[in-house]
Design a protein around this motif. Sequence first.
Motif, PDB file in Angstrom:
ATOM      1  N   SER A  53       0.816  -1.208   0.000  1.00  0.00           N
ATOM      2  CA  SER A  53       0.000   0.000   0.000  1.00  0.00           C
ATOM      3  C   SER A  53       0.853   1.263   0.000  1.00  0.00           C
ATOM      4  O   SER A  53       0.351   2.362  -0.151  1.00  0.00           O
ATOM      5  N   LEU A  54       2.161   1.116   0.167  1.00  0.00           N
ATOM      6  CA  LEU A  54       3.008   2.313   0.231  1.00  0.00           C
ATOM      7  C   LEU A  54       3.591   2.620  -1.140  1.00  0.00           C
ATOM      8  O   LEU A  54       3.884   1.730  -1.928  1.00  0.00           O
ATOM      9  N   THR A  55       3.729   3.898  -1.418  1.00  0.00           N
ATOM     10  CA  THR A  55       4.307   4.323  -2.683  1.00  0.00           C
ATOM     11  C   THR A  55       5.577   5.086  -2.393  1.00  0.00           C
ATOM     12  O   THR A  55       5.521   6.242  -1.990  1.00  0.00           O
ATOM     13  N   PRO A  56       6.732   4.485  -2.570  1.00  0.00           N
ATOM     14  CA  PRO A  56       7.951   5.244  -2.288  1.00  0.00           C
ATOM     15  C   PRO A  56       8.152   6.331  -3.339  1.00  0.00           C
ATOM     16  O   PRO A  56       7.889   6.124  -4.528  1.00  0.00           O
ATOM     17  N   ILE A  57       8.562   7.488  -2.895  1.00  0.00           N
ATOM     18  CA  ILE A  57       8.823   8.580  -3.832  1.00  0.00           C
ATOM     19  C   ILE A  57      10.177   9.170  -3.488  1.00  0.00           C
ATOM     20  O   ILE A  57      10.511   9.344  -2.315  1.00  0.00           O
ATOM     21  N   ALA A  58      10.962   9.442  -4.496  1.00  0.00           N
ATOM     22  CA  ALA A  58      12.305   9.943  -4.236  1.00  0.00           C
ATOM     23  C   ALA A  58      12.701  10.939  -5.307  1.00  0.00           C
ATOM     24  O   ALA A  58      12.232  10.867  -6.436  1.00  0.00           O
ATOM     25  N   VAL A  59      13.564  11.849  -4.910  1.00  0.00           N
ATOM     26  CA  VAL A  59      14.097  12.818  -5.864  1.00  0.00           C
ATOM     27  C   VAL A  59      15.398  12.252  -6.396  1.00  0.00           C
ATOM     28  O   VAL A  59      16.251  11.822  -5.628  1.00  0.00           O
ATOM     29  N   LYS A  60      15.535  12.239  -7.713  1.00  0.00           N
ATOM     30  CA  LYS A  60      16.708  11.586  -8.295  1.00  0.00           C
ATOM     31  C   LYS A  60      17.643  12.608  -8.941  1.00  0.00           C
ATOM     32  O   LYS A  60      17.210  13.671  -9.394  1.00  0.00           O
ATOM     33  N   GLU A  61      18.895  12.242  -8.968  1.00  0.00           N
ATOM     34  CA  GLU A  61      19.898  13.099  -9.608  1.00  0.00           C
ATOM     35  C   GLU A  61      19.570  13.275 -11.092  1.00  0.00           C
ATOM     36  O   GLU A  61      19.063  12.361 -11.739  1.00  0.00           O
ATOM     37  N   ASN A  62      19.825  14.461 -11.617  1.00  0.00           N
ATOM     38  CA  ASN A  62      19.546  14.720 -13.022  1.00  0.00           C
ATOM     39  C   ASN A  62      20.622  14.115 -13.913  1.00  0.00           C
ATOM     40  O   ASN A  62      21.637  13.620 -13.441  1.00  0.00           O
ATOM     41  N   THR A  63      20.385  14.245 -15.204  1.00  0.00           N
ATOM     42  CA  THR A  63      21.308  13.676 -16.183  1.00  0.00           C
ATOM     43  C   THR A  63      22.666  14.384 -16.122  1.00  0.00           C
ATOM     44  O   THR A  63      22.755  15.513 -15.629  1.00  0.00           O
ATOM     45  N   PRO A  64      23.726  13.741 -16.647  1.00  0.00           N
ATOM     46  CA  PRO A  64      25.078  14.324 -16.527  1.00  0.00           C
ATOM     47  C   PRO A  64      25.191  15.715 -17.137  1.00  0.00           C
ATOM     48  O   PRO A  64      25.981  16.530 -16.655  1.00  0.00           O
ATOM     49  N   ASN A  65      24.406  16.010 -18.207  1.00  0.00           N
ATOM     50  CA  ASN A  65      24.564  17.340 -18.784  1.00  0.00           C
ATOM     51  C   ASN A  65      24.126  18.425 -17.804  1.00  0.00           C
ATOM     52  O   ASN A  65      24.456  19.585 -17.974  1.00  0.00           O
ATOM     53  N   MET A  66      23.365  18.045 -16.781  1.00  0.00           N
ATOM     54  CA  MET A  66      23.025  19.027 -15.754  1.00  0.00           C
ATOM     55  C   MET A  66      23.983  18.971 -14.578  1.00  0.00           C
ATOM     56  O   MET A  66      24.198  19.966 -13.892  1.00  0.00           O
ATOM     57  N   SER A  67      24.580  17.823 -14.330  1.00  0.00           N
ATOM     58  CA  SER A  67      25.484  17.724 -13.168  1.00  0.00           C
ATOM     59  C   SER A  67      26.885  18.217 -13.491  1.00  0.00           C
ATOM     60  O   SER A  67      27.550  18.777 -12.633  1.00  0.00           O
ATOM     61  N   PHE A  68      27.304  18.024 -14.745  1.00  0.00           N
ATOM     62  CA  PHE A  68      28.680  18.420 -15.084  1.00  0.00           C
ATOM     63  C   PHE A  68      28.948  19.903 -14.811  1.00  0.00           C
ATOM     64  O   PHE A  68      29.939  20.240 -14.155  1.00  0.00           O
ATOM     65  N   PRO A  69      28.049  20.807 -15.298  1.00  0.00           N
ATOM     66  CA  PRO A  69      28.326  22.227 -15.018  1.00  0.00           C
ATOM     67  C   PRO A  69      28.442  22.499 -13.527  1.00  0.00           C
ATOM     68  O   PRO A  69      29.270  23.313 -13.103  1.00  0.00           O
ATOM     69  N   LEU A  70      27.648  21.782 -12.731  1.00  0.00           N
ATOM     70  CA  LEU A  70      27.698  22.005 -11.282  1.00  0.00           C
ATOM     71  C   LEU A  70      29.067  21.631 -10.733  1.00  0.00           C
ATOM     72  O   LEU A  70      29.666  22.377  -9.954  1.00  0.00           O
ATOM     73  N   LEU A  71      29.564  20.490 -11.169  1.00  0.00           N
ATOM     74  CA  LEU A  71      30.852  20.038 -10.631  1.00  0.00           C
ATOM     75  C   LEU A  71      31.969  20.973 -11.062  1.00  0.00           C
ATOM     76  O   LEU A  71      32.837  21.325 -10.271  1.00  0.00           O
ATOM     77  N   PHE A  72      31.912  21.400 -12.334  1.00  0.00           N
ATOM     78  CA  PHE A  72      32.941  22.310 -12.809  1.00  0.00           C
ATOM     79  C   PHE A  72      32.930  23.604 -11.996  1.00  0.00           C
ATOM     80  O   PHE A  72      33.965  24.097 -11.549  1.00  0.00           O
ATOM     81  N   LEU A  73      31.709  24.135 -11.801  1.00  0.00           N
ATOM     82  CA  LEU A  73      31.611  25.383 -11.050  1.00  0.00           C
ATOM     83  C   LEU A  73      32.019  25.182  -9.600  1.00  0.00           C
ATOM     84  O   LEU A  73      32.595  26.080  -8.980  1.00  0.00           O
ATOM     85  N   ALA A  74      31.754  24.005  -9.051  1.00  0.00           N
ATOM     86  CA  ALA A  74      32.176  23.733  -7.675  1.00  0.00           C
ATOM     87  C   ALA A  74      33.688  23.795  -7.589  1.00  0.00           C
ATOM     88  O   ALA A  74      34.255  24.377  -6.655  1.00  0.00           O
ATOM     89  N   PHE A  75      34.344  23.234  -8.598  1.00  0.00           N
ATOM     90  CA  PHE A  75      35.799  23.306  -8.633  1.00  0.00           C
ATOM     91  C   PHE A  75      36.254  24.764  -8.682  1.00  0.00           C
ATOM     92  O   PHE A  75      37.124  25.192  -7.918  1.00  0.00           O
ATOM     93  N   MET A  76      35.602  25.551  -9.579  1.00  0.00           N
ATOM     94  CA  MET A  76      35.995  26.948  -9.712  1.00  0.00           C
ATOM     95  C   MET A  76      35.714  27.737  -8.436  1.00  0.00           C
ATOM     96  O   MET A  76      36.409  28.697  -8.115  1.00  0.00           O
ATOM     97  N   SER A  77      34.646  27.361  -7.718  1.00  0.00           N
ATOM     98  CA  SER A  77      34.298  28.099  -6.497  1.00  0.00           C
ATOM     99  C   SER A  77      35.384  27.975  -5.448  1.00  0.00           C
ATOM    100  O   SER A  77      35.463  28.776  -4.527  1.00  0.00           O
ATOM    101  N   ILE A  78      36.185  26.944  -5.550  1.00  0.00           N
ATOM    102  CA  ILE A  78      37.325  26.833  -4.636  1.00  0.00           C
ATOM    103  C   ILE A  78      38.550  27.455  -5.299  1.00  0.00           C
ATOM    104  O   ILE A  78      39.211  28.312  -4.740  1.00  0.00           O
ATOM    105  N   ALA A  79      38.805  27.018  -6.551  1.00  0.00           N
ATOM    106  CA  ALA A  79      40.075  27.347  -7.194  1.00  0.00           C
ATOM    107  C   ALA A  79      40.217  28.828  -7.492  1.00  0.00           C
ATOM    108  O   ALA A  79      41.313  29.376  -7.395  1.00  0.00           O
ATOM    109  N   ALA A  80      39.114  29.482  -7.845  1.00  0.00           N
ATOM    110  CA  ALA A  80      39.206  30.872  -8.278  1.00  0.00           C
ATOM    111  C   ALA A  80      39.796  31.764  -7.193  1.00  0.00           C
ATOM    112  O   ALA A  80      40.363  32.816  -7.483  1.00  0.00           O
TER     113      ALA A  80
END
Lengths: 102, 845
Positions: B646-673
């Motif tokens: 009777s339970l319906t599990p619902i979860a938020v899932k990570e988006n596709t790589p084309n959305m995650s890649f910019p995040l990771l790159f910017l995370a790197f820049m947020s430190i490195a810059a």
Amino acid sequence: MIPVAWYLILSGVLFAVGLAGVLVRRNVLVIFMCVELMMNAVNISLVAFARSFTGVRFAGDAFVIFIITVAAAEAAVGLAIIVSMARQNDSIDADQIDLLKD
Amino acid sequence: MTAKDIESILWLVPAIPLAAALLNGLLGIVFLRSKAKKNLTPGQLTIRYATSFIGITAIVSALVVSIICLVFLIGQPAPKEATARPDEAKSAQLMTTGQAASTAKLAAPDLQTAQAEPENLRRVEVKEVYTWIASGDFQIKVGFLLDPLTAMMLVVVNTISLLVHIFSTGYMRDDNGFHRFYTYLPFFTFSMLMLVLANNFLILYVFWEAVGLSSYLLIGFWFSKKYDWGRLLPPAANVKAFVVNRVGDFGFGLGIMWIFVTMLGNVGSDYAKAHNITNGFDRLNYANVFGAFNEALKTNALGQTTLTLICLLLFMGAMGKSAQVPLHTWLPDAMAGPTPVSALIHAATMVTAGVYMVGRVSPLFGNSSSAMLIISIIGILTAFFGSTVGCTQKDIKAVMAYSTVSQLGYMFFALGVFGWVAAFFHLMTHAFFKGLLFLGCGSVIHANEEAIHEGFHEIKHNAEAWAKQRYPNDPAMAEEYAFELFEAAEQAIEYGVDKNSKDELLRMGLDPQSMDYMGNLFKGMPLTGFSMTIGAAALAGIPLTAGFFSKDDILGITFSRGADNGINYVIYAIGLFAAFLTAFYSFRMIFSVFYGKDFRLPAAMNRLAYEGMNRKAAELGIANFNPREIVNFVDGYASKTEAASSLTPIAVKENTPNMSFPLLFLAFMSIAAGYIGLPTAIVGEGNNFFESFMSSPFQTALTVKPLPREDAGTTIFLLILSGLIAIAGVTLAFVMYHQRRASLPERAGQLSGPLYAVSRYKWFWDELYNLIFIKAGLAFFNGLRLFDKYVIDGAVNGVGWLTRQSAQQLRKVQTGFFGNYALYMAIGLVAVVGLFYVLSGNKIF
């Protein structure tokens, strides 16, 4: 000598009578006569002034004679108009003539 | 690479994005005109994806050219100090060849006379790329100016724009306006690139407006949206952005006109004669304006008051574009656009234009200390305002929007205390971490929406199954009931159930942007969670992140300037407090979205779905209805041991790589810059790479007001202090939003009472404007309308009426009976005689 004021009073009275006639009467012929009356009132004052205030004789009188002459001509024209009016309208009642309105 | 090569490729930087925008627009018009995605043929789908490919390719090319320009400038020797001796300058001039010599001649800041002017190799000016209007001696030319400031902006703008382009391929995947989006984005980038490349005030103004236009188009991108959970709808938000900007641009335009008028007057004419400038329009070139103004100030041909007024008018434009109090109100509402657009606006293309402009016009601003004081006061006010409001917003994008307002405030007070380089250092690091945070928000919202849609499918599926079981004998009725119930639940979740309810959830529906219904998302989206945590750390100024160094640079300079003017100590203190609030609200967001104890989405969905379905069931007359039989959402991350059917599990899932890649790159820049601009006092003179590279455009301004240097000890003390402040803010957020989220935030809100309301309702700016400009304005103009209707129109119509009436009466006079005329004549006669009698004093006889 009679003072000029008396002539002027006469002239004024005559003028007033003539004016009253023009304004009050309806018969064009009578109105025309009243106009003559007014003109003659003016003639009287003209003559009176001429006698009283200018040294030149006949200066004012000459004007008056001119006016009477012209008035005669005018009377002829005026009477002719009245005649033609009477022919057209069968009436010479001033209140029925409003051609000026058009 | 010589300066000549750079000159020949510089035009490519804006031209490629423009070409991409035109091409995409054309493709859209020809092949994809107003068609929903599901109606497209395979060929059209290919074209649709081609538009994104074209956009990305264009920005990559522009970025490559920009990087070439930047590398070229870095390779050039730093310009000598403006006080260099003439013989040095001469030898420097001898070294250069041909074109470089002639371009650089005008370029160097004209503090010294032209002969003693040091050569500036880190400056390339292309005087004529295109002649816009040619009319004899007056030729309006589009020219480019490349110096460290421009080069840095070019790279930052292109980088952020590229990542936004990539991210949008995922975020806008199912949007029917996909190709339209990829037409506007390169155009926006093009406008901003032209704005930073312009070498004169007119072109700056033109593209200043073009940026406004692009933002208008993108904020109103979803112009057909009918419901946005109580936020301003896109078609209203973009008008608001445009109108508020118009207020600022009014001042900006006046400032530029004043500059032009001054340059056409004695100040400019003397300079033009001395420097052989024949083209009237060349008097609006930056170099000429700055040179002429500097000379005029030295000879007192130009008053301080005039300069201050010009600067303040220009600053008005910056206040509008860069959302400074009191012209900030458009920025939070600009969130109505798609989230990648918000990232672009906030990080790179729009709001930085104001900061850039003040930096670019620094030779004028730097000479007017009163204008600078006003800038720093407005800046600190904005920084404080933004950070207080950010603490209480529930909309994840609103938090970020006010954070941008606040960070722009930091940049402006940095400019105001002559911390030019610090302001641009912060601009750059802010572009990276704010771009990251916004794209992260987009990722979270996108994932949230997907999860909710998943939930809809579950409800639909379960409702059908339930109805079949309940009405086995009547499939038609079962189908109808299932559909009705599903729709009721969907409507309830999307729009709420009761518009008069006190409960926000029931009133508004489930807002996928509201942090109230998030929590513990890290389990579902670790990449987004990780990178956003880094971005928030940079925003908060946690030690060793980019934001830490840049923010501390600003605070340090403000502190050191306190020796000059006591008010700077006050600004420093407020800035420090705002930094504390910044740390608090950024981690408030992180903890309530990604951490915290519970995942709140299922409960909120259950509540709305049950409420909607219960009402529908009562309406349909279904007896003994229990919505739990249909759907019961539970946390999809929790252990599945107790998961019954009777339970319906619902979860938020990570988006596709084309959305995650910019995040990771910017995370790197947020430190490195941060590591290209380590504090000078610690690493030593000349080792602060960013400062030694960037200082040349500000040399004029710096020479006028030399910066006092702090010693290493003070700098380290200030660094530690602001680090501790940031950590304190994070700790507070940790306790309130991670450990005791259920009770503590509410208690705090109740305790602070009116302060909470002021912050929650954004200091009532919108309400104030509503009262002053809308209500009072409407009343005033309504008064004017009545004045027009009754007084103006009354007078006009009255004259007509009078003429008409009098004519009507007078008409009766013309009877045509001559007796009447004779009477009038008689009356006239009497009147004339009477008049004579009176006028002659009764002595007619």
